[in-house]
Design an enzyme around this catalytic site. Sequence first.
Site, PDB file in Angstrom:
ATOM      1  N   CYS A  23       0.830  -1.212   0.000  1.00 50.49           N
ATOM      2  CA  CYS A  23       0.000   0.000   0.000  1.00 50.49           C
ATOM      3  C   CYS A  23       0.867   1.267   0.000  1.00 50.49           C
ATOM      4  O   CYS A  23       1.588   1.522   0.969  1.00 50.49           O
ATOM      5  CB  CYS A  23      -0.911  -0.070   1.233  1.00 50.49           C
ATOM      6  SG  CYS A  23      -1.658   1.480   1.716  1.00 50.49           S
ATOM      7  N   CYS A  26       0.102   3.749   2.805  1.00 49.01           N
ATOM      8  CA  CYS A  26       0.594   3.213   4.082  1.00 49.01           C
ATOM      9  C   CYS A  26       2.061   3.583   4.278  1.00 49.01           C
ATOM     10  O   CYS A  26       2.487   3.930   5.382  1.00 49.01           O
ATOM     11  CB  CYS A  26       0.452   1.691   4.120  1.00 49.01           C
ATOM     12  SG  CYS A  26      -1.253   1.122   4.008  1.00 49.01           S
TER      13      CYS A  26
END
Length: 98
Positions: A23, A26
């Site tokens: 991600c 993230c």
Amino acid sequence: MSRFSELIKQDKPVLVDFFAEWCGPCKAMAPVLKAVKDSLGDSVSILKIDVDKNQELAAQLNVRGVPTLILYKSGTQVWRQSGVVQKTYLLQIIKGSN
């Protein structure tokens, strides 16, 4: 789940970061969380939980997107948000939970 339950029952705020290795947003949260920890030190705990390795926990907590941040105080969820969160906003949320 029992280990997680123990960890979030601390007297100090516990910020849980549900993330995934793949991600991009993230990865953008990582330096923000480090800056928050540097600012607040031991007055907050930050847990990082990989949703791919902890699918059951993520499902129980209804985590559908990453990153999802959940703030707990004495085992109770007091704040939750998905997506990238700025350091100043996060500091306000954590300090406000005390």
